[in-house]
Scaffold this motif. Structure first.
Motif, PDB file in Angstrom:
ATOM      1  N   MET A  69       7.236   9.911  13.513  1.00 31.95           N
ATOM      2  CA  MET A  69       6.094  10.768  13.865  1.00 31.95           C
ATOM      3  C   MET A  69       5.066  10.034  14.717  1.00 31.95           C
ATOM      4  O   MET A  69       4.095  10.624  15.186  1.00 31.95           O
ATOM      5  CB  MET A  69       5.433  11.353  12.609  1.00 31.95           C
ATOM      6  N   LEU A  70       5.283   8.734  14.948  1.00 34.37           N
ATOM      7  CA  LEU A  70       4.429   7.917  15.808  1.00 34.37           C
ATOM      8  C   LEU A  70       5.273   7.428  16.985  1.00 34.37           C
ATOM      9  O   LEU A  70       6.319   6.813  16.782  1.00 34.37           O
ATOM     10  CB  LEU A  70       3.866   6.727  15.028  1.00 34.37           C
ATOM     11  N   ARG A  71       4.819   7.685  18.200  1.00 43.43           N
ATOM     12  CA  ARG A  71       5.609   7.336  19.395  1.00 43.43           C
ATOM     13  C   ARG A  71       4.756   6.475  20.329  1.00 43.43           C
ATOM     14  O   ARG A  71       3.685   6.920  20.776  1.00 43.43           O
ATOM     15  CB  ARG A  71       6.081   8.615  20.111  1.00 43.43           C
ATOM     16  N   GLN A 105      -2.636   1.127   8.521  1.00 40.54           N
ATOM     17  CA  GLN A 105      -2.648   1.156   7.063  1.00 40.54           C
ATOM     18  C   GLN A 105      -1.480   1.999   6.548  1.00 40.54           C
ATOM     19  O   GLN A 105      -1.552   3.223   6.497  1.00 40.54           O
ATOM     20  CB  GLN A 105      -3.967   1.756   6.556  1.00 40.54           C
ATOM     21  N   PRO A 106      -0.352   1.357   6.191  1.00 40.05           N
ATOM     22  CA  PRO A 106       0.747   2.135   5.614  1.00 40.05           C
ATOM     23  C   PRO A 106       0.347   2.687   4.252  1.00 40.05           C
ATOM     24  O   PRO A 106      -0.406   2.059   3.517  1.00 40.05           O
ATOM     25  CB  PRO A 106       1.881   1.118   5.501  1.00 40.05           C
ATOM     26  N   ARG A 152       4.538  12.933   6.348  1.00 42.47           N
ATOM     27  CA  ARG A 152       4.777  13.768   7.528  1.00 42.47           C
ATOM     28  C   ARG A 152       3.883  13.472   8.723  1.00 42.47           C
ATOM     29  O   ARG A 152       4.379  13.328   9.820  1.00 42.47           O
ATOM     30  CB  ARG A 152       4.696  15.266   7.168  1.00 42.47           C
ATOM     31  N   THR A 153       2.560  13.426   8.563  1.00 40.63           N
ATOM     32  CA  THR A 153       1.676  13.130   9.686  1.00 40.63           C
ATOM     33  C   THR A 153       0.751  11.976   9.329  1.00 40.63           C
ATOM     34  O   THR A 153       0.420  11.770   8.151  1.00 40.63           O
ATOM     35  CB  THR A 153       0.814  14.347  10.081  1.00 40.63           C
ATOM     36  N   ALA A 154       0.320  11.255  10.354  1.00 40.41           N
ATOM     37  CA  ALA A 154      -0.649  10.179  10.148  1.00 40.41           C
ATOM     38  C   ALA A 154      -2.034  10.783   9.929  1.00 40.41           C
ATOM     39  O   ALA A 154      -2.276  11.960  10.182  1.00 40.41           O
ATOM     40  CB  ALA A 154      -0.647   9.248  11.346  1.00 40.41           C
ATOM     41  N   PRO A 213       2.647   7.209   7.043  1.00 43.82           N
ATOM     42  CA  PRO A 213       3.620   7.148   5.945  1.00 43.82           C
ATOM     43  C   PRO A 213       4.439   5.869   5.990  1.00 43.82           C
ATOM     44  O   PRO A 213       5.025   5.525   7.025  1.00 43.82           O
ATOM     45  CB  PRO A 213       4.517   8.374   6.189  1.00 43.82           C
ATOM     46  N   ALA A 214       4.471   5.154   4.885  1.00 43.07           N
ATOM     47  CA  ALA A 214       5.311   3.963   4.799  1.00 43.07           C
ATOM     48  C   ALA A 214       6.767   4.369   4.993  1.00 43.07           C
ATOM     49  O   ALA A 214       7.245   5.324   4.377  1.00 43.07           O
ATOM     50  CB  ALA A 214       5.120   3.271   3.460  1.00 43.07           C
TER      51      ALA A 214
END
Length: 359
Positions: free
Chosen positions: A202-204, A230-231, A237-239, A254-255
């Motif tokens: 979800m992170l690109r 910060q994991p 699902r989303t940061a 999300p870790a």
């Protein structure tokens, strides 16, 4: 979509949090408690947490809606140093900041016009005024009293944390440490660029911008301040990031560690006393029963004579076991006059805690 814009200075100031943030985990777990998804991971946790909740959480429910904006003051940056430090920072919140964030929360509660309003985004319908009738009564009362209600809020947070997060803390620590290890390897292999590229799907990373799945369209420009990654175990699902762009930038995500260890059969979810017995059995399998007993008997420190008495072994046996564990890096021995004092190292403490990193 959330877009975080980096400069070269920001890449140099990119950091990974050293531990789970207890306040972020507590607030995000409150979302998970009301969410019916991710049953494989959180189903049993929800059942056990609800059975332990015997205190008031209605104020938390008003401050932490099931979706959209919640006040930044609930997750102060000082929380990265521990639960008590975070609560102290929350207790010292400036009244004017609390009021402004509560007004923003009231707008999202009263606007009722989509996710943009819920996040207090500019231009959202209803952002100019708040209808008192549309704002939940408990939130309205809290807005009027502001800091006068802080003791009650702190009490609800403590009670909820004890029921929902504290019993699982060693498991949460282990998950976050596994995530840190994975990102640390990426950093060593390819620097900050490789670390950002290795984050969950979800992170690109599209240099110099980190794109994140997000409920609204938003740009965050770091402007040389860097970013704290910060994991989080309870983030899904989303940061998540802070609403106020002037606060120190943090991205909670999300870790990505394997979640199978949350399944029944592990330590997570067991009552405290059962967790202790489980750790004793697991440690015994690793280093042997007698050595496990000796390591636990050292406690906050013990001479060889005290160690022998606590562990129920001979003086010679206690000395031998302590020497083996000292060579393995689990114990440190210091001479004090005619005796020696054995203490547990951070590595030994991590073993005693079932693999969690000693703080």
């Amino acid at each position: 979509m959330l877009r975080i814009h980096f400069t070269g200075v920001d890449l140099a100031r990119l950091r990974m949090a050293g531990r789970p943030d207890a306040l972020w985990e507590t607030i995000l777990s409150f979302h998970r408690l009301r969410d019916r998804r991710d049953t494989r991971l959180f189903g049993e946790w929800r059942t056990e947490t609800r059975s332990r909740l015997n205190g008031e959480t209605r104020l938390l429910g008003a401050l932490i809606p099931s979706r959209g904006y919640f006040p930044d003051f609930l997750t102060p940056v000082e929380g990265k140093y521990g639960w008590d430090v975070g609560l102290d920072a929350l207790r010292a919140i400036r009244p004017e900041r609390m009021r402004s964030e509560l007004v923003l929360l009231g707008r999202s509660a009263g606007a009722g016009s989509g996710m943009a309003a819920a996040f207090g985004m500019p231009g959202a319908a209803g952002a100019g005024t708040v209808s008192d009738g549309a704002v939940p009564r408990r939130l309205r009362d809290f807005m009027e009293g502001a800091t006068a209600h802080l003791p009650r809020l702190l009490g609800e947070l403590r009670g909820y944390h004890r029921a929902a997060v504290e019993p699982y803390w060693s498991h949460i620590q282990a998950q976050i440490e596994a995530e840190r290890a994975a990102r640390g390897r990426a950093l060593l292999d390819g620097g900050a660029d490789e670390l950002l590229a290795s984050l969950p799907p979800m992170l690109r990373w599209r240099a110099p911008v980190l794109e994140c799945d997000y409920p609204v369209d938003r740009d965050v420009r770091l402007r040389g301040r860097g970013l704290l990654l910060q994991p989080s175990f309870f983030c899904r699902r989303t940061a998540v990031t802070l609403h106020d762009p002037e606060l120190p930038p943090v991205l909670v995500y999300p870790a990505a560690a394997e979640l199978a260890s949350a399944q029944p059969g592990g330590e997570a979810g067991r009552p405290a006393e059962e967790q202790r017995r489980y750790r004793q059995r697991t440690l015994g399998k690793l280093v042997g029963h007698t050595r496990s007993v000796v390591l636990q008997a050292i406690g906050d420190g013990a001479t060889t004579s005290e160690l022998a008495r606590r562990a129920g072994v001979s003086l010679a046996s206690a000395s031998q076991h302590a020497g083996v564990m000292r060579e393995a890096g689990l114990v440190t021995t210091l001479r004090r006059g005619n005796s020696v004092l054995h203490t547990v190292t951070p590595l030994g403490a991590a073993l005693l805690k079932g693999g969690a990193v000693a703080s």
